[in-house]
Design an enzyme around this catalytic site. Structure first.
Site, short mmCIF file in Angstrom:
data_model
loop_
_atom_site.label_atom_id
_atom_site.label_comp_id
_atom_site.label_asym_id
_atom_site.label_seq_id
_atom_site.Cartn_x
_atom_site.Cartn_y
_atom_site.Cartn_z
N ARG A 1 -24.00 13.95 20.52
CA ARG A 1 -23.74 12.73 20.06
C ARG A 1 -22.41 11.99 20.44
O ARG A 1 -21.55 12.50 20.89
CB ARG A 1 -23.81 12.61 18.43
CG ARG A 1 -24.97 12.84 17.78
CD ARG A 1 -24.72 13.16 16.22
NE ARG A 1 -26.14 13.21 15.92
CZ ARG A 1 -26.50 13.75 14.74
NH1 ARG A 1 -25.43 14.41 13.77
NH2 ARG A 1 -27.65 13.91 14.24
N GLY B 1 0.88 -1.25 0.03
CA GLY B 1 0.10 0.07 -0.11
C GLY B 1 0.94 1.32 0.07
O GLY B 1 2.04 1.24 0.66
N ILE C 1 1.72 3.45 7.07
CA ILE C 1 1.15 4.01 7.70
C ILE C 1 0.82 3.50 9.21
O ILE C 1 0.59 3.93 10.13
CB ILE C 1 -0.01 4.59 7.22
CG1 ILE C 1 -1.18 3.44 7.04
CG2 ILE C 1 0.01 5.56 6.14
CD1 ILE C 1 -2.63 4.04 6.85
N MET D 1 -7.65 3.34 10.32
CA MET D 1 -6.99 2.14 9.59
C MET D 1 -5.45 1.46 10.91
O MET D 1 -5.36 2.15 11.86
CB MET D 1 -6.03 2.34 8.43
CG MET D 1 -6.83 2.48 7.07
SD MET D 1 -6.13 2.57 5.62
CE MET D 1 -7.21 2.44 4.31
N GLY D 2 -4.75 0.78 10.23
CA GLY D 2 -3.64 0.28 10.83
C GLY D 2 -3.54 -1.42 11.03
O GLY D 2 -2.69 -2.11 11.70
N ARG D 3 -4.47 -1.76 10.42
CA ARG D 3 -4.47 -3.38 10.39
C ARG D 3 -4.61 -4.12 11.87
O ARG D 3 -5.25 -3.84 12.45
CB ARG D 3 -3.01 -3.98 9.64
CG ARG D 3 -3.45 -4.01 7.99
CD ARG D 3 -2.28 -4.97 7.42
NE ARG D 3 -0.94 -4.63 7.74
CZ ARG D 3 -0.03 -5.22 7.35
NH1 ARG D 3 -0.15 -6.33 6.37
NH2 ARG D 3 1.32 -5.16 7.79
N HIS E 1 -9.00 5.66 3.32
CA HIS E 1 -7.78 5.91 2.43
C HIS E 1 -7.11 7.41 2.38
O HIS E 1 -6.27 7.65 1.96
CB HIS E 1 -7.80 5.38 0.91
CG HIS E 1 -7.89 4.05 0.88
ND1 HIS E 1 -8.75 2.92 1.10
CD2 HIS E 1 -6.95 2.95 0.78
CE1 HIS E 1 -8.62 1.81 1.18
NE2 HIS E 1 -7.34 1.71 0.86
N GLY F 1 0.09 -9.23 -3.68
CA GLY F 1 0.72 -10.37 -3.13
C GLY F 1 2.04 -10.68 -3.66
O GLY F 1 2.73 -9.72 -3.94
N GLY G 1 6.73 -2.18 3.49
CA GLY G 1 6.43 -2.78 4.80
C GLY G 1 6.49 -4.07 5.02
O GLY G 1 7.38 -4.45 4.14
O1 F6P Z 1 -1.06 -1.32 5.38
C1 F6P Z 1 -1.60 -0.02 5.08
C2 F6P Z 1 -3.07 -0.20 5.02
O2 F6P Z 1 -3.59 1.01 4.82
C3 F6P Z 1 -3.81 -1.03 6.22
O3 F6P Z 1 -3.72 0.17 7.29
C4 F6P Z 1 -5.16 -1.14 5.73
O4 F6P Z 1 -5.74 -2.28 6.39
C5 F6P Z 1 -4.62 -1.70 4.26
O5 F6P Z 1 -3.55 -1.12 3.99
C6 F6P Z 1 -5.67 -1.19 2.99
O6 F6P Z 1 -5.36 -1.86 1.88
P1 F6P Z 1 -6.16 -1.64 0.85
O7 F6P Z 1 -5.35 -0.30 0.09
O8 F6P Z 1 -5.54 -2.59 -0.32
O9 F6P Z 1 -7.56 -1.23 0.94
#
Ligand code: F6P
Length: 362
Positions: free
Chosen positions: A175, A12, A139, A182-184, A286, A79, A115
Site C-alpha cells: 500500500r 495549545g 510542537i 500537525m504543524g499549522r 493530538h 483567543g 507560542g
Molecule cells: O499549534 C499547535 C497545534 O497542535 C497545531 O499543530 C494544530 O494545528 C493546532 O494546535 C490544533 O489546535 P486544537 O488543539 O485547538 O485542535
C-alpha cells in the site's frame, strides 16, 4: 527585585510545560526567595466571574511533575484578551480587566509559557505596563530566534514512531500509506519525522505540491520493485494554486478560528484515483501533543525555565528565552513574533532529503 511572580501556560498544550513550571518555580524560590503563583487556564484564569483563579506554586506542589504531559495549570486557546469571544457573537476587549487583576494580586512579572499567540498577547500587554518574560513553547517549532521550541522533539518522536509502524503494514499489503501530521503553517514536524522515518514523499506548506509529481515518484518506486511507500503530509500542505484545507467546524464553540485538516485524506484519494494504488490515510492529530516529554524536551524545558527565572530576578522586561546553538540566550519578545519561522524550501534539510530520493511534489 521582583517579589511576586505569576506563571501562565497559554495556547495549545505540549509536552514539557510542567517541566518549565517546575524549573521556574523552584529556581525563583530556592535562588531568590521570590513568591510564585500559577494562573489557571491561561488568561481565562484572570477573567473568572468570581475573581482571578491563581494558586501558590511551592517546591512541594511542583515536585514530581517533570515527566508529566499537559500542564498542571491548564490552558486555553480561545483567543486574545484583546478580542475575547462574546456570548451571542462578536468580541470584546478585556485587557484592562487582566491588568487590574494582576495589579490586585501585586504581581511584578508574568512568566508566559506559550507560542506565537501567547507572545503576541504578552507584547501587547507589555505596552500597557504589565511585565512579561516569555518561554517559547509549541510542537510546531514556528517561533523565530530560538533554534527550537520545547515540545517539538516529543511530537517528532511520536510521528516518527507512527511512520516506523506504518512501514511494515504498508509492505505487507503493498500500500501507499499517507500520514497527516500537525504543524499549522510550518512543515517542521513533517520534514523531521519524514526524514527520521524514511518517508518517500514529504508534503509541506512551504513547498506547494503537484499531485502528478507525487504520483510519478510513487509509480517509479513501484516499478523499481518497492512494495510500498510512505507519504508524510503536513496539515497545512497545499496543492500548487490551491489553499490549505480546513475542517468546517470552528476551533471551539467560543472561537471562529478555523482548524486545519483533511489534506491527508485528500492526498490519499488523489493518489488512488491517479494511479490505482491502494492507499490508506492516518491522521495523527493530538497524540502528537499528549504524553510525557522526550528527554531532550525535559532538558530544554528545564534550561528555559531556569533561564526565565534568572531573567525575572534580574529585572528583565519583555524578554524571551531562546536556544541558540548550544546556548540559552534571551531576546525581545517582539523580535520572536515578527513573522513565523518556516522551513526554507532551498535549505540544507530539504536538500538532504532530496538527495535521498524524497519527493516534495514540487
Ligand atoms: O499549534 C499547535 C497545534 O497542535 C497545531 O499543530 C494544530 O494545528 C493546532 O494546535 C490544533 O489546535 P486544537 O488543539 O485547538 O485542535
Amino acid at each position: 527585585m521582583a517579589r511576586r511572580i505569576a506563571v501562565s501556560t497559554g495556547g495549545g498544550d505540549c509536552p514539557g510545560l510542567n517541566a518549565v513550571i517546575r524549573a521556574v518555580a523552584t529556581t525563583l524560590i530556592r535562588d531568590y526567595g521570590i513568591e510564585v503563583f500559577g494562573i489557571e487556564t491561561g488568561y481565562d484564569g484572570l477573567l473568572g466571574r468570581g475573581g482571578a483563579r491563581v494558586r501558590p506554586l511551592t517546591e512541594a506542589t511542583v515536585r514530581g511533575i517533570l515527566p508529566e504531559g499537559g500542564t498542571i495549570l491548564g490552558t486555553s486557546n480561545r483567543g486574545s484578551p484583546f478580542a475575547m469571544p462574546r456570548e451571542g457573537g462578536g468580541t470584546v476587549d478585556r485587557s484592562e480587566e487582566i491588568i487590574r487583576r494582576l495589579n490586585d494580586l501585586d504581581i511584578d512579572t508574568v512568566v508566559t509559557i506559550g507560542g506565537d499567540g501567547s507572545m503576541k498577547i504578552a507584547a501587547q500587554l507589555q505596552d500597557l505596563g504589565v511585565n512579561f518574560v516569555g518561554v517559547p513553547k509549541t510542537i510546531d517549532n514556528d517561533l523565530l530566534i530560538t533554534d527550537v521550541t520545547f515540545g517539538f522533539d516529543s511530537a517528532v518522536q511520536v510521528a516518527t514512531e507512527a511512520i516506523d509502524r506504518l512501514h511494515s503494514t504498508a509492505d505487507s499489503h503493498h500500500r501507499v500509506m499517507i500520514v497527516e501530521v500537525m504543524g499549522r503553517d510550518a512543515g517542521w514536524i513533517a520534514l523531521h519525522a519524514g526524514i527520521a522515518g524514511g518517508a518517500d514523499v514529504i508534503l509541506i506548506p512551504e513547498i506547494p505540491y503537484a499531485i502528478d509529481v507525487v504520483v510519478t515518484s510513487l509509480v517509479k518506486r513501484a516499478r523499481s520493485g518497492q512494495k510500498s511507500s510512505i507519504v508524510v503530509v503536513a496539515e497545512g500542505a497545499a496543492e500548487a494554486g490551491a489553499g490549505a484545507m480546513y475542517l468546517d467546524r470552528p476551533a471551539s464553540t467560543h472561537s471562529a478560528a478555523r482548524r486545519l485538516g483533511g489534506i491527508g485524506n485528500q492526498v490519499a484519494e488523489d493518489i488512488a484515483e491517479a494511479c490505482g494504488a491502494d492507499t490508506r490515510a492516518t491522521v495523527l492529530g493530538h497524540v502528537q501533543r499528549g504524553g510525557s516529554p522526550s528527554p531532550f524536551d525535559r532538558v530544554l524545558a528545564t534550561r528555559f525555565g531556569c533561564a526565565a527565572a534568572h531573567l525575572v530576578a534580574s529585572g528583565a522586561k519583555g524578554r524571551m528565552v531562546a536556544l541558540r546553538g548550544a546556548d540559552i540566550i534571551d531576546c525581545a519578545i517582539v523580535d520572536a513574533i515578527a513573522k513565523p519561522k518556516l522551513v526554507d524550501p532551498d535549505g540544507e534539510l530539504v536538500r538532504a532529503a532530496r538527495s535521498l530520493g524524497v519527493s516534495f511534489g514540487g
